[in-house]
Design an enzyme around this catalytic site. Sequence first.
Site, mmCIF file in Angstrom:
data_model
loop_
_atom_site.group_PDB
_atom_site.id
_atom_site.type_symbol
_atom_site.label_atom_id
_atom_site.label_comp_id
_atom_site.label_asym_id
_atom_site.label_seq_id
_atom_site.Cartn_x
_atom_site.Cartn_y
_atom_site.Cartn_z
ATOM 1 N N GLY A 69 37.298 36.662 36.711
ATOM 2 C CA GLY A 69 38.510 37.294 37.215
ATOM 3 C C GLY A 69 38.221 38.716 37.658
ATOM 4 N N GLU A 70 39.196 39.603 37.492
ATOM 5 C CA GLU A 70 39.102 41.014 37.840
ATOM 6 C C GLU A 70 39.039 41.262 39.350
ATOM 7 O OE1 GLU A 70 35.873 42.997 35.860
ATOM 8 O OE2 GLU A 70 36.355 42.168 33.901
#
Length: 322
Positions: free
Chosen positions: A279-280
């Site tokens: 993610g991120e």
Amino acid sequence: MEKLSIQLAGILGTERPNPRGKTVIVAAGDHGVVAQGVTGYPQEVTSQMVLNFLAGGAAISVMARTMGVGLMIVDAGVATPLPDHPDLRVVRAGYGTADITQGPAMTRAQAVGCVSAGVRLALEAAEGGADIIGTGDMGIGNTTPSSAIAAALTRRPPCETTGPGTGRNDREMERKIGTIERALVVNQPDPNDGLDVLSKVGGFEIGVLAGVVLGGALARRAVVLDGFISGAAGLIACSLCPVARDYLVAAHLSAETGHRIVLSHLGLRPLLNLDMRLGEGTGAVLAMSLVEAAAACLTDMATFAEAGVSDREPGDGTTEAN
């Protein structure tokens, strides 16, 4: 890549697209459903990771810096109060959502507020020179609402849209799937109303990212979706405005089980398949270089005629040896 370049020409409204800048918008939020044991990490990790983003030590921070991508960090609804920081955008709709097994995650007004905030952030990024806008997320437990959103909007059972998230074993996976099934029964989200789905089983950061998709489309910018959580946001956005799908680029195929279902429903083909699950916005940043390369080839590459290269011989394309 050729299809991508043609898509970019349409998005930017020119036969020779030349994207100027890149920004990834990372929205963070917490989720009341973690009380049901759907994740192995404590909720405090969300705020700790936001601070890590701001300090420049997270994966997305390093990748964005290396690839020349602007980074916009957003508090959409982190449960732990965060200190003031000049690089932190606060659009907090609340201190984490409610437990979706007990009732709606948020009010409809909060859902509208999250989406509206995301639209404004995307427009700000576009006005700041970004022709490519990426989406990223941070939120402990957020694969659970994302799986619920995917199940509601694709009309697939939670057992198909739910993956292990942060390393759930078989017994824990059964609990997670059961939690999502309960949330859908308790809340009865309307699959024909993206805001209803968001408010019933979504997350604050997911709502903000849905708004980023809509704002990017409104500004005629390419929006690069990261992984599963960003995909769930894309589902919400396209439920509200189907034409937004034309502005979406799928960065990669997440290791999360439901991501393939999400991308198929959106009609998107991922550029990368690296078994990523972080993610991120990390996958979005990696894919941005491919988006730029596709645009550069369409804009700068010489045709055979321009380069003085012979074209194929007329005929059926076969060659006979005599």
